[in-house]
Design a protein around this motif. Structure first.
Motif, PDB file in Angstrom:
ATOM      1  N   ASP A   1       0.819  -1.220   0.000  1.00 36.34           N
ATOM      2  CA  ASP A   1       0.000   0.000   0.000  1.00 36.34           C
ATOM      3  C   ASP A   1       0.851   1.268   0.000  1.00 36.34           C
ATOM      4  OD1 ASP A   1      -2.476  -1.144  -0.185  1.00 36.34           O
ATOM      5  OD2 ASP A   1      -2.796  -1.270   1.980  1.00 36.34           O
ATOM      6  N   GLU A   2       1.993   1.216   0.658  1.00 40.19           N
ATOM      7  CA  GLU A   2       2.849   2.395   0.741  1.00 40.19           C
ATOM      8  C   GLU A   2       3.963   2.399  -0.305  1.00 40.19           C
ATOM      9  OE1 GLU A   2       2.151   4.996   2.597  1.00 40.19           O
ATOM     10  OE2 GLU A   2       0.355   3.863   3.142  1.00 40.19           O
TER      11      GLU A   2
ATOM     12  N   LEU B   1       5.897   3.125  -3.705  1.00 38.78           N
ATOM     13  CA  LEU B   1       5.869   4.341  -4.510  1.00 38.78           C
ATOM     14  C   LEU B   1       4.989   4.196  -5.740  1.00 38.78           C
ATOM     15  CD1 LEU B   1       6.762   7.183  -5.195  1.00 38.78           C
ATOM     16  CD2 LEU B   1       8.878   6.230  -6.168  1.00 38.78           C
TER      17      LEU B   1
ATOM     18  N   ARG C   1       1.493   4.788  -4.696  1.00 34.84           N
ATOM     19  CA  ARG C   1       1.247   6.196  -4.383  1.00 34.84           C
ATOM     20  C   ARG C   1       1.162   7.037  -5.655  1.00 34.84           C
ATOM     21  NH1 ARG C   1       5.282   8.474  -1.820  1.00 34.84           N
ATOM     22  NH2 ARG C   1       6.754   6.731  -1.621  1.00 34.84           N
ATOM     23  N   GLN C   2       1.963   6.686  -6.665  1.00 36.35           N
ATOM     24  CA  GLN C   2       1.877   7.396  -7.942  1.00 36.35           C
ATOM     25  C   GLN C   2       0.513   7.171  -8.596  1.00 36.35           C
ATOM     26  OE1 GLN C   2       3.863   9.488  -9.420  1.00 36.35           O
ATOM     27  NE2 GLN C   2       5.967   9.161  -8.720  1.00 36.35           N
TER      28      GLN C   2
ATOM     29  N   ARG D   1      -2.281   6.431  -7.002  1.00 42.32           N
ATOM     30  CA  ARG D   1      -3.263   7.155  -6.204  1.00 42.32           C
ATOM     31  C   ARG D   1      -3.245   8.642  -6.564  1.00 42.32           C
ATOM     32  NH1 ARG D   1      -6.380   3.097  -4.122  1.00 42.32           N
ATOM     33  NH2 ARG D   1      -5.267   1.804  -2.601  1.00 42.32           N
ATOM     34  N   ALA D   2      -2.041   9.188  -6.750  1.00 39.93           N
ATOM     35  CA  ALA D   2      -1.936  10.608  -7.107  1.00 39.93           C
ATOM     36  C   ALA D   2      -2.606  10.895  -8.440  1.00 39.93           C
ATOM     37  CB  ALA D   2      -0.471  11.031  -7.148  1.00 39.93           C
TER      38      ALA D   2
ATOM     39  N   GLU E   1       8.667   2.467  -9.354  1.00 38.36           N
ATOM     40  CA  GLU E   1       9.170   2.228  -7.998  1.00 38.36           C
ATOM     41  C   GLU E   1      10.629   2.674  -7.861  1.00 38.36           C
ATOM     42  OE1 GLU E   1       8.644   0.995  -4.032  1.00 38.36           O
ATOM     43  OE2 GLU E   1       7.201   1.300  -5.655  1.00 38.36           O
TER      44      GLU E   1
ATOM     45  N   TRP F   1       5.294  14.017 -10.892  1.00 31.33           N
ATOM     46  CA  TRP F   1       5.663  12.701 -10.371  1.00 31.33           C
ATOM     47  C   TRP F   1       6.978  12.737  -9.573  1.00 31.33           C
ATOM     48  CZ3 TRP F   1      10.231  10.384 -11.934  1.00 31.33           C
ATOM     49  CH2 TRP F   1      10.834  10.863 -13.101  1.00 31.33           C
TER      50      TRP F   1
ATOM     51  N   VAL G   1       6.120  13.527  -5.985  1.00 30.84           N
ATOM     52  CA  VAL G   1       5.565  12.349  -5.316  1.00 30.84           C
ATOM     53  C   VAL G   1       6.675  11.379  -4.949  1.00 30.84           C
ATOM     54  CG1 VAL G   1       3.953  10.412  -5.517  1.00 30.84           C
ATOM     55  CG2 VAL G   1       3.391  12.619  -6.576  1.00 30.84           C
TER      56      VAL G   1
END
Length: 318
Positions: free
Chosen positions: A196-197, A199, A202-203, A205-206, A304, A314, A317
């Motif tokens: 979940d955490e 990278l 997170r990209q 999700r962003a 990643e 990006w 992030v």
């Protein structure tokens, strides 16, 4: 379920090792002898890393494969492609091979501790009885341990994990490398949660992605593939992995640069376009054996590694 249906539902295991394959590949008995000897050299090198083949030039000193030093104590394996059975006609060749090995050792200043006859067949009853008597007598007379590696002994060695590459090379059906694919594995719930955490998540999700389960599975399988390639250290596969990394990164870069005029900083459609092109691309090297899931996962590995992303900002992030 009937007995017949039950039997048909069972897996039959690996294809049996058929030593006639040497004749099929070589086209004749003479070629099969050389091919069988090459197999033995690879097999013994896998079992005993110091084992080496000896080439006849003009004579081979009664040695096909050797373990030890020709200045001291040695073990010799003698390859004899007797097929389909070892019978009375082969007894003379066996005696001559052993006597030749003994004479060469005495003549050239090394000592023979063990002599192993390797044959791809079994002995008929009369020859088996002859072998037992001859072996016992010659061991007493010469002081050399004599051993027989018949077809079942060879099969037991060939199915060992450290000899799997020998079996594949000589006995498994040939499948072109580009037609093979690494199996796709499912991602356990705990492993998925652990990402979940990451990278690459997170990209995504962003960029507004709410469902990322498939992306996690793609990344997971690409990681397994990359680790296997790096652990095996096969140069062609390592080169193919690097080439595939360059392919996916290049596809992303071209698509990203084409969207510089897009107003929305989340660059809608970028991820879908990149992944579609990766799945359809014919530029991936066949040596990597990567299917669409692994190829998309290689793109997630690039993200990643902080070399790409799915939004305009990006790098922030990352």
């Amino acid at each position: 379920m009937t007995a017949t249906a039950a039997a048909m539902s069972l897996a039959s295991g690996e294809p049996p090792i058929n030593f006639a394959a040497h004749q099929v590949r070589a086209g004749n008995i003479a070629g099969a002898r050389d091919d069988f000897e090459q197999m033995l050299a690879m097999l013994l090198a896998a079992i005993y890393p110091g084992a080496r083949a000896v080439t006849a030039n003009p004579g081979d000193w009664g040695i096909d494969i050797l373990l030890g030093e020709l200045s001291g104590l040695v073990v010799i394996w003698q390859s004899k492609y007797f097929w389909p059975v070892v019978g009375r006609a082969q007894q003379g060749q066996i005696r001559e091979s052993f006597d030749s090995a003994l004479a060469a050792a005495a003549r050239n200043g090394y000592r023979l501790s063990q002599w192993v006859l390797c044959v791809p067949a079994s002995m008929d009853p009369q020859t088996a009885q002859w072998w037992d008597n001859w072996r016992a007598r010659r061991q007493r007379e010469s002081g050399v341990a004599i051993e027989l590696w018949h077809e079942n002994v060879l099969r037991n060695h060939l199915i060992r994990p450290d000899c799997a590459h020998v079996r594949r090379h000589f006995y498994d059906p040939y499948v072109p490398v580009q037609a093979q694919r690494t199996p796709v594995r499912d991602l356990a719930a705990d492993d998925a949660a652990a990402l979940d955490e990451a990278l690459f998540v997170r990209q995504l999700r962003a960029a507004g992605h709410t469902e990322v389960g498939a992306a996690k599975r793609e990344y997971f399988n690409a990681e397994l593939l990359a680790r296997e390639v790096l652990d095996k250290r096969v140069p062609a596969e390592i080169i193919a992995l690097g080439e595939a990394d360059g392919v996916v990164h290049g596809i992303w870069e071209a698509r990203f640069n084409a969207m510089t005029a897009t107003v929305d900083p989340r660059l809608p459609g970028l991820h879908a376009d990149v992944m579609r092109e990766i799945r359809e691309s014919g530029a991936f090297p066949g040596q990597l054996r990567a299917g669409p899931v692994h190829r998309c996962g290689l793109m997630h590995r690039v993200v990643e590694d902080r070399r790409a992303g799915w939004v305009r900002h990006w790098r922030e992030v990352a």
